[in-house]
Design a protein around this motif. Sequence first.
Motif, PDB file in Angstrom:
ATOM      1  N   LEU A  28      45.709  32.312  51.204  1.00 58.57           N
ATOM      2  CA  LEU A  28      44.595  31.845  52.020  1.00 58.57           C
ATOM      3  C   LEU A  28      43.410  31.425  51.169  1.00 58.57           C
ATOM      4  O   LEU A  28      42.709  30.463  51.491  1.00 58.57           O
ATOM      5  CB  LEU A  28      44.182  32.938  53.014  1.00 58.57           C
ATOM      6  CG  LEU A  28      45.180  33.244  54.127  1.00 58.57           C
ATOM      7  CD1 LEU A  28      44.674  34.390  54.988  1.00 58.57           C
ATOM      8  CD2 LEU A  28      45.439  32.006  54.969  1.00 58.57           C
ATOM      9  N   TYR A  29      43.167  32.122  50.067  1.00 57.80           N
ATOM     10  CA  TYR A  29      42.075  31.750  49.171  1.00 57.80           C
ATOM     11  C   TYR A  29      42.362  30.402  48.509  1.00 57.80           C
ATOM     12  O   TYR A  29      41.479  29.545  48.406  1.00 57.80           O
ATOM     13  CB  TYR A  29      41.870  32.823  48.100  1.00 57.80           C
ATOM     14  CG  TYR A  29      40.816  32.436  47.087  1.00 57.80           C
ATOM     15  CD1 TYR A  29      39.469  32.568  47.383  1.00 57.80           C
ATOM     16  CD2 TYR A  29      41.175  31.915  45.850  1.00 57.80           C
ATOM     17  CE1 TYR A  29      38.497  32.202  46.472  1.00 57.80           C
ATOM     18  CE2 TYR A  29      40.222  31.550  44.927  1.00 57.80           C
ATOM     19  CZ  TYR A  29      38.883  31.691  45.238  1.00 57.80           C
ATOM     20  OH  TYR A  29      37.934  31.319  44.339  1.00 57.80           O
ATOM     21  N   GLU A  30      43.593  30.207  48.055  1.00 58.03           N
ATOM     22  CA  GLU A  30      43.947  28.962  47.387  1.00 58.03           C
ATOM     23  C   GLU A  30      43.901  27.777  48.343  1.00 58.03           C
ATOM     24  O   GLU A  30      43.533  26.670  47.952  1.00 58.03           O
ATOM     25  CB  GLU A  30      45.338  29.059  46.753  1.00 58.03           C
ATOM     26  CG  GLU A  30      45.406  29.988  45.563  1.00 58.03           C
ATOM     27  CD  GLU A  30      44.544  29.524  44.407  1.00 58.03           C
ATOM     28  OE1 GLU A  30      44.416  28.303  44.207  1.00 58.03           O
ATOM     29  OE2 GLU A  30      43.998  30.392  43.706  1.00 58.03           O
ATOM     30  N   TRP A  44      37.312  46.316  43.246  1.00 60.54           N
ATOM     31  CA  TRP A  44      37.614  45.458  42.105  1.00 60.54           C
ATOM     32  C   TRP A  44      36.542  44.380  41.951  1.00 60.54           C
ATOM     33  O   TRP A  44      36.020  44.146  40.860  1.00 60.54           O
ATOM     34  CB  TRP A  44      38.981  44.841  42.334  1.00 60.54           C
ATOM     35  CG  TRP A  44      39.584  44.100  41.189  1.00 60.54           C
ATOM     36  CD1 TRP A  44      39.047  43.861  39.965  1.00 60.54           C
ATOM     37  CD2 TRP A  44      40.877  43.503  41.182  1.00 60.54           C
ATOM     38  NE1 TRP A  44      39.919  43.143  39.205  1.00 60.54           N
ATOM     39  CE2 TRP A  44      41.048  42.907  39.925  1.00 60.54           C
ATOM     40  CE3 TRP A  44      41.895  43.407  42.113  1.00 60.54           C
ATOM     41  CZ2 TRP A  44      42.199  42.228  39.579  1.00 60.54           C
ATOM     42  CZ3 TRP A  44      43.042  42.739  41.762  1.00 60.54           C
ATOM     43  CH2 TRP A  44      43.198  42.166  40.508  1.00 60.54           C
ATOM     44  N   GLY A  45      36.191  43.717  43.048  1.00 53.74           N
ATOM     45  CA  GLY A  45      35.164  42.682  43.001  1.00 53.74           C
ATOM     46  C   GLY A  45      33.798  43.242  42.631  1.00 53.74           C
ATOM     47  O   GLY A  45      33.063  42.656  41.826  1.00 53.74           O
ATOM     48  N   TYR A  46      33.452  44.375  43.216  1.00 53.70           N
ATOM     49  CA  TYR A  46      32.169  45.012  42.896  1.00 53.70           C
ATOM     50  C   TYR A  46      32.133  45.443  41.431  1.00 53.70           C
ATOM     51  O   TYR A  46      31.113  45.307  40.762  1.00 53.70           O
ATOM     52  CB  TYR A  46      31.941  46.212  43.816  1.00 53.70           C
ATOM     53  CG  TYR A  46      30.640  46.921  43.558  1.00 53.70           C
ATOM     54  CD1 TYR A  46      29.447  46.373  43.982  1.00 53.70           C
ATOM     55  CD2 TYR A  46      30.616  48.135  42.894  1.00 53.70           C
ATOM     56  CE1 TYR A  46      28.245  47.013  43.747  1.00 53.70           C
ATOM     57  CE2 TYR A  46      29.422  48.788  42.649  1.00 53.70           C
ATOM     58  CZ  TYR A  46      28.242  48.222  43.086  1.00 53.70           C
ATOM     59  OH  TYR A  46      27.060  48.861  42.837  1.00 53.70           O
ATOM     60  N   GLY A  47      33.248  45.949  40.930  1.00 49.26           N
ATOM     61  CA  GLY A  47      33.312  46.364  39.536  1.00 49.26           C
ATOM     62  C   GLY A  47      33.135  45.192  38.585  1.00 49.26           C
ATOM     63  O   GLY A  47      32.440  45.291  37.572  1.00 49.26           O
ATOM     64  N   LEU A  66      34.209  36.756  50.936  1.00 48.22           N
ATOM     65  CA  LEU A  66      32.932  37.292  50.484  1.00 48.22           C
ATOM     66  C   LEU A  66      32.690  36.873  49.033  1.00 48.22           C
ATOM     67  O   LEU A  66      33.639  36.753  48.248  1.00 48.22           O
ATOM     68  CB  LEU A  66      32.938  38.822  50.580  1.00 48.22           C
ATOM     69  CG  LEU A  66      33.011  39.421  51.981  1.00 48.22           C
ATOM     70  CD1 LEU A  66      33.203  40.921  51.891  1.00 48.22           C
ATOM     71  CD2 LEU A  66      31.766  39.095  52.763  1.00 48.22           C
ATOM     72  N   PRO A  67      31.438  36.687  48.653  1.00 49.58           N
ATOM     73  CA  PRO A  67      31.165  36.298  47.265  1.00 49.58           C
ATOM     74  C   PRO A  67      31.660  37.321  46.247  1.00 49.58           C
ATOM     75  O   PRO A  67      31.995  36.962  45.121  1.00 49.58           O
ATOM     76  CB  PRO A  67      29.644  36.177  47.216  1.00 49.58           C
ATOM     77  CG  PRO A  67      29.216  35.992  48.623  1.00 49.58           C
ATOM     78  CD  PRO A  67      30.243  36.670  49.474  1.00 49.58           C
ATOM     79  N   VAL A  91      37.714  37.819  41.947  1.00 50.08           N
ATOM     80  CA  VAL A  91      39.002  38.522  41.952  1.00 50.08           C
ATOM     81  C   VAL A  91      40.127  37.540  42.245  1.00 50.08           C
ATOM     82  O   VAL A  91      41.119  37.471  41.521  1.00 50.08           O
ATOM     83  CB  VAL A  91      38.990  39.670  42.979  1.00 50.08           C
ATOM     84  CG1 VAL A  91      40.366  40.294  43.109  1.00 50.08           C
ATOM     85  CG2 VAL A  91      37.965  40.717  42.609  1.00 50.08           C
ATOM     86  N   PHE A  92      39.960  36.756  43.307  1.00 48.75           N
ATOM     87  CA  PHE A  92      41.017  35.817  43.693  1.00 48.75           C
ATOM     88  C   PHE A  92      41.054  34.593  42.793  1.00 48.75           C
ATOM     89  O   PHE A  92      42.096  33.968  42.644  1.00 48.75           O
ATOM     90  CB  PHE A  92      40.864  35.418  45.158  1.00 48.75           C
ATOM     91  CG  PHE A  92      41.260  36.519  46.092  1.00 48.75           C
ATOM     92  CD1 PHE A  92      42.592  36.808  46.320  1.00 48.75           C
ATOM     93  CD2 PHE A  92      40.308  37.284  46.728  1.00 48.75           C
ATOM     94  CE1 PHE A  92      42.973  37.827  47.161  1.00 48.75           C
ATOM     95  CE2 PHE A  92      40.669  38.307  47.582  1.00 48.75           C
ATOM     96  CZ  PHE A  92      42.006  38.580  47.795  1.00 48.75           C
ATOM     97  N   ALA A  93      39.929  34.242  42.189  1.00 47.95           N
ATOM     98  CA  ALA A  93      39.919  33.106  41.265  1.00 47.95           C
ATOM     99  C   ALA A  93      40.719  33.422  39.997  1.00 47.95           C
ATOM    100  O   ALA A  93      41.261  32.520  39.359  1.00 47.95           O
ATOM    101  CB  ALA A  93      38.487  32.730  40.901  1.00 47.95           C
ATOM    102  N   SER A  94      40.808  34.691  39.648  1.00 43.08           N
ATOM    103  CA  SER A  94      41.558  35.069  38.443  1.00 43.08           C
ATOM    104  C   SER A  94      43.064  34.966  38.650  1.00 43.08           C
ATOM    105  O   SER A  94      43.819  34.844  37.690  1.00 43.08           O
ATOM    106  CB  SER A  94      41.197  36.495  38.027  1.00 43.08           C
ATOM    107  OG  SER A  94      41.705  37.427  38.969  1.00 43.08           O
ATOM    108  N   GLY A  95      43.518  35.033  39.880  1.00 40.89           N
ATOM    109  CA  GLY A  95      44.951  34.975  40.154  1.00 40.89           C
ATOM    110  C   GLY A  95      45.654  36.311  40.000  1.00 40.89           C
ATOM    111  O   GLY A  95      46.857  36.416  40.216  1.00 40.89           O
ATOM    112  N   ALA A  96      44.925  37.346  39.626  1.00 41.02           N
ATOM    113  CA  ALA A  96      45.536  38.662  39.421  1.00 41.02           C
ATOM    114  C   ALA A  96      46.084  39.278  40.706  1.00 41.02           C
ATOM    115  O   ALA A  96      47.096  39.995  40.638  1.00 41.02           O
ATOM    116  CB  ALA A  96      44.532  39.605  38.770  1.00 41.02           C
ATOM    117  N   PRO A  97      45.488  39.046  41.888  1.00 37.99           N
ATOM    118  CA  PRO A  97      46.100  39.611  43.100  1.00 37.99           C
ATOM    119  C   PRO A  97      47.515  39.113  43.358  1.00 37.99           C
ATOM    120  O   PRO A  97      48.303  39.807  43.979  1.00 37.99           O
ATOM    121  CB  PRO A  97      45.151  39.187  44.222  1.00 37.99           C
ATOM    122  CG  PRO A  97      43.847  39.031  43.559  1.00 37.99           C
ATOM    123  CD  PRO A  97      44.159  38.499  42.195  1.00 37.99           C
TER     124      PRO A  97
END
Length: 158
Positions: free
Chosen positions: A122-124, A71-74, A131-132, A137-143
């Motif tokens: 953990l990200y929040e 997802w992040g790579y995409g 990883l960059p 991905v995690f900044a979007s909140g979709a997970p």
Amino acid sequence: MTQQDDFLGGLHYDGPPEPQVGPTPGNVRYYPVGGSTEGAAAPVRTGVSAWWQLGGFLLGALATPVAGLAWGYGLDQFDEVRVRGLVALGLAGLVVGVVGLGKLSPAAPLTAGVIALTASVLYELGVVAFLPVLRPVFASGAPILVGVLLVLLAWRRR
């Protein structure tokens, strides 16, 4: 019924129902195959063995990081090489779809959902450096949404 009458996914072709004359003349009723006058019994789910539960847990635990990285790579490649980004996003969706099916056991979507929710928390909190590639991905909140949906799916299948 022969094997040629079976459909994919375990569906069976029972053929046209045979009419049977009801209690009074002129009434025709179609009973389930087998001639029983009672309704078809609901399928009884047998217990899932511990090996299936372990397989579901391992599938969820291994597929979640793979889907997150794809997802992040995409997202990263979507601006530069659109086809590569679409393929990676499709792979992430495919992995989440396979986990969401829960064919092994409800442990697969439950494990994936709990991992996604835990990683989001953990990200929040900023406890772990991500990883960059995973930051957008995690900044979007979709997970969080995906994790909640997977946990609800597993709870429904229990």
